[in-house]
Design an enzyme around this catalytic site. Structure first.
Site, mmCIF file in Angstrom:
data_model
loop_
_atom_site.group_PDB
_atom_site.id
_atom_site.type_symbol
_atom_site.label_atom_id
_atom_site.label_comp_id
_atom_site.label_asym_id
_atom_site.label_seq_id
_atom_site.Cartn_x
_atom_site.Cartn_y
_atom_site.Cartn_z
ATOM 1 C CG HIS A 261 66.350 -28.794 28.461
ATOM 2 N ND1 HIS A 261 66.123 -28.477 27.038
ATOM 3 C CD2 HIS A 261 67.431 -28.163 28.816
ATOM 4 C CE1 HIS A 261 67.003 -27.680 26.685
ATOM 5 N NE2 HIS A 261 67.855 -27.382 27.668
ATOM 6 N NE ARG B 182 69.723 -25.543 23.253
ATOM 7 C CZ ARG B 182 69.784 -25.250 24.468
ATOM 8 N NH1 ARG B 182 70.536 -26.120 25.236
ATOM 9 N NH2 ARG B 182 69.642 -24.108 24.657
ATOM 10 C CD GLU C 282 64.138 -30.385 25.264
ATOM 11 O OE1 GLU C 282 63.998 -29.222 25.603
ATOM 12 O OE2 GLU C 282 65.096 -30.829 25.056
#
Length: 314
Positions: A281, A233, A262
């Site tokens: 991601h 993260r 994001e």
């Protein structure tokens, strides 16, 4: 039931579960693109069941309180820090999770590491532009892999590093000598880990105790030849310090799969960061994982409708 699936970026949700098993009269809507924050309450207000993909759309108390019809919230995965569970409890909203496959993020970590040390993106672009062997790559054997976190994912990454002949070391707030030894890994203090590792890779769960756990002083301690990798993260790392280290060439480069915002905005400073390999991601974005996500999400809905909810988070 009016059911909505959010953030189906790849347009695959309808094909990965037997949605025809929903009770008669159910209506299923799939949103493929992110819904702007200002439009979330109005768009989602009619739905009694929402299926969300990990932390793509946050559900703070303000949004939960603005959804009068919401009765069931299903998140893919076994935890979701972007949901205010206390607000859901106060409203009597059931929150359920799903299973997931436990290996894809470790696999992507090694994809980023290999892309960095073997200069795969640069050499591929150079080859297409007519250049042959534009630079020197590096080997892994004998180098030190430093892991920030030695849980399930960190241990998987460690095993691969050991197979490459790397020396593997680890640090985390709660790591003991016994746990490190069981994985064949040396436990170091944080300063030594950052100062001596050739590759530093982060594998911690983001929480109040770990937010910003990789600070400017840690990044400043890294060798100029070292690479930094984060598939966990963005909130674990001081992003400004990492950007500065990259722009000032104080570290060799970074492989990043996670970002403060994001999807990554087109004007994000990360897109201009030198010596980086960036992925959107992708750590959990595999067919195998999505099959588990949507299969279990459907089962969650059916179990809740039958009055016997499963995998409850709230």
């Amino acid at each position: 039931m009016k059911i909505a699936i959010l953030d189906d970026y790849q347009n695959v949700a309808r094909d990965l579960a037997e949605w025809h098993r929903l009770p008669n009269g159910s209506a299923l809507t799939v949103f493929e693109r992110p819904i702007p924050a200002a439009e979330l309450a109005g768009t989602l207000a009619p739905y009694s069941v929402l299926v969300i993909m990990r932390e793509r759309t946050p559900f703070p108390a303000s949004l939960i309180d603005a959804l009068p019809n919401l009765r069931l919230l299903v998140t893919t995965g076994g935890r979701n820090n972007a949901i205010d569970l206390e607000a859901c409890k106060a409203r009597g909203i059931t929150v359920c999770g799903t299973g997931m496959v436990g290996t894809p993020t470790a696999e992507l970590t090694w994809g980023l590491i290999l892309a960095l040390v073997k200069r795969i993106p640069q050499e591929e672009r150079g080859l297409r532009a007519g250049r042959w062997q534009a630079g020197l790559t590096q080997g892994l054997a004998g180098k030190r892999l430093g892991l920030v976190g030695l849980g399930k994912l960190g241990t998987q990454v460690a095993r691969v590093g050991q197979a490459f002949g790397m020396e593997v070391a680890a640090w985390s707030p709660n790591l003991t000598d016994e746990r490190a030894a069981a994985a064949g890994v040396a436990r170091l203090d944080k300063r030594d880990l950052f100062a001596t590792s050739d590759i530093v890779s982060v594998h911690l769960v983001l929480g109040e105790r770990t937010r910003g756990v990789v600070g400017a002083e840690d990044i400043d301690a890294m060798k100029p030849s070292a690479f930094f990798v984060n598939t966990s993260r963005a909130g674990l790392v001081d992003g400004d310090a990492l950007l500065a280290a990259l722009h000032e060439h104080r570290i060799a480069g970074a492989g990043l799969d996670v970002f403060p915002v994001e999807p990554l905005p087109v004007d994000s400073p990360w897109l201009e960061a030198p010596n980086t390999v960036l992925t959107p991601h992708l750590g959990y974005v595999t067919r195998e994982n999505y099959e588990v996500f949507y299969r279990d999400a459907l089962d969650d809905i059916l179990a809740w409708h039958a009055g016997e909810p499963v995998r409850m988070l709230a």
